[in-house]
Design a protein around this motif. Structure first.
Motif, PDB file in Angstrom:
ATOM      1  N   GLY A   3      46.863  -3.161  13.408  1.00  0.00           N
ATOM      2  CA  GLY A   3      46.118  -2.937  12.178  1.00  0.00           C
ATOM      3  C   GLY A   3      45.173  -4.099  11.926  1.00  0.00           C
ATOM      4  N   SER A   9      39.237  -4.231   7.930  1.00  0.00           N
ATOM      5  CA  SER A   9      39.823  -2.989   7.449  1.00  0.00           C
ATOM      6  C   SER A   9      39.003  -2.340   6.350  1.00  0.00           C
ATOM      7  N   GLU A  12      36.168  -0.571   8.037  1.00  0.00           N
ATOM      8  CA  GLU A  12      36.633   0.621   8.734  1.00  0.00           C
ATOM      9  C   GLU A  12      37.047   1.712   7.748  1.00  0.00           C
ATOM     10  N   CYS A  13      37.763   1.351   6.683  1.00  0.00           N
ATOM     11  CA  CYS A  13      38.195   2.337   5.694  1.00  0.00           C
ATOM     12  C   CYS A  13      37.000   2.966   4.994  1.00  0.00           C
ATOM     13  N   LYS A  16      35.408   5.492   7.838  1.00  0.00           N
ATOM     14  CA  LYS A  16      36.254   6.483   8.498  1.00  0.00           C
ATOM     15  C   LYS A  16      37.165   7.114   7.461  1.00  0.00           C
ATOM     16  N   ASP A  18      39.633   9.185   7.674  1.00  0.00           N
ATOM     17  CA  ASP A  18      41.055   9.341   7.974  1.00  0.00           C
ATOM     18  C   ASP A  18      41.776   8.006   8.183  1.00  0.00           C
ATOM     19  N   THR A  19      41.126   6.903   7.910  1.00  0.00           N
ATOM     20  CA  THR A  19      41.728   5.588   8.096  1.00  0.00           C
ATOM     21  C   THR A  19      42.539   5.200   6.864  1.00  0.00           C
ATOM     22  N   GLN A  20      43.780   4.809   7.099  1.00  0.00           N
ATOM     23  CA  GLN A  20      44.656   4.365   6.015  1.00  0.00           C
ATOM     24  C   GLN A  20      44.496   2.856   5.833  1.00  0.00           C
ATOM     25  N   CYS A  21      44.494   2.414   4.595  1.00  0.00           N
ATOM     26  CA  CYS A  21      44.437   0.990   4.296  1.00  0.00           C
ATOM     27  C   CYS A  21      45.336   0.734   3.092  1.00  0.00           C
ATOM     28  N   ASN A  47      46.033  -0.826   8.516  1.00  0.00           N
ATOM     29  CA  ASN A  47      45.085  -1.776   7.929  1.00  0.00           C
ATOM     30  C   ASN A  47      45.571  -2.190   6.550  1.00  0.00           C
ATOM     31  N   THR A  77      43.584   3.152   0.624  1.00  0.00           N
ATOM     32  CA  THR A  77      44.140   4.475   0.351  1.00  0.00           C
ATOM     33  C   THR A  77      45.454   4.388  -0.411  1.00  0.00           C
ATOM     34  N   ILE A 143      51.273   6.711   9.285  1.00  0.00           N
ATOM     35  CA  ILE A 143      50.532   6.732  10.547  1.00  0.00           C
ATOM     36  C   ILE A 143      50.668   8.070  11.277  1.00  0.00           C
TER      37      ILE A 143
END
Length: 173
Positions: A3, A9, A12-13, A16, A18-21, A47, A77, A143
């Motif tokens: 992560g 992060s 990226e969040c 994207k 579908d990216t979890q943070c 992340n 998220t 995940i």
């Protein structure tokens, strides 16, 4: 996959969907425990936003802190609240929860030092994680793993060996 911490992060969040943070909310006195949790999540491929990884924050300036919190929460998220007796005295944690309440999934993680009856009313309606087993279950869901999550380090985890969070979380809850 490892992560990412704050700098990568949030970027990226942001781009994207579908990216979890996970934003880690904690009291300063619990920073060592929060760092262990942040590192554990990143080792799991999640992340995080953890204030100690944010070198843009000026902790002496409340406006800087508010900007950092808003930025971190807006690009996360989930909000993971670390609960301890010290956290109950925090002025920032209720603010963070209030800010994120309708926008994020809020999870409360109890450290070893706090009993469930001590939890504030506003957090009793959140998902409450009480130990390593329920934290790993949460990570599996986060995940999208069909098997229970176990951190992938050769020295870890079996029924005999210790878990890296044993000193701060209840084991097997």
């Amino acid at each position: 996959m490892q992560g990412l911490n704050y700098k990568s992060s949030l970027f990226e969040c942001l781009y994207k969907k579908d990216t979890q943070c996970v934003f880690i909310s904690h009291k300063k006195e619990d920073s060592a425990a929060a760092k262990k949790i942040a590192d554990y999540l990143m080792n799991a491929g999640v992340n995080v936003y953890f204030d100690e990884y944010d070198d843009t924050l000026d902790l002496t300036d409340p406006y800087s802190v508010v900007r950092g919190i808003k930025n971190g929460l807006n690009h996360s998220t989930h909000l993971l609240v670390l609960l301890s007796p010290e956290a109950l005295k925090s002025k920032w944690i209720p603010w963070e929860v209030g800010y994120a309440y309708d926008l994020k999934t809020i999870i409360s993680l109890t450290l070893k030092t706090i009993a469930e009856w001590e939890l504030p009313e506003y957090l009793k309606i959140t998902k409450i994680i009480k130990g390593t087993t329920s934290l790993n279950q949460f990570l599996s869901e986060l995940i999208g793993c069909t098997e229970p999550f176990l951190i992938k380090e050769s020295r870890l985890i079996s029924a005999i060996k210790s878990h890296p969070l044993d000193d701060i979380l209840v084991w097997n809850k």
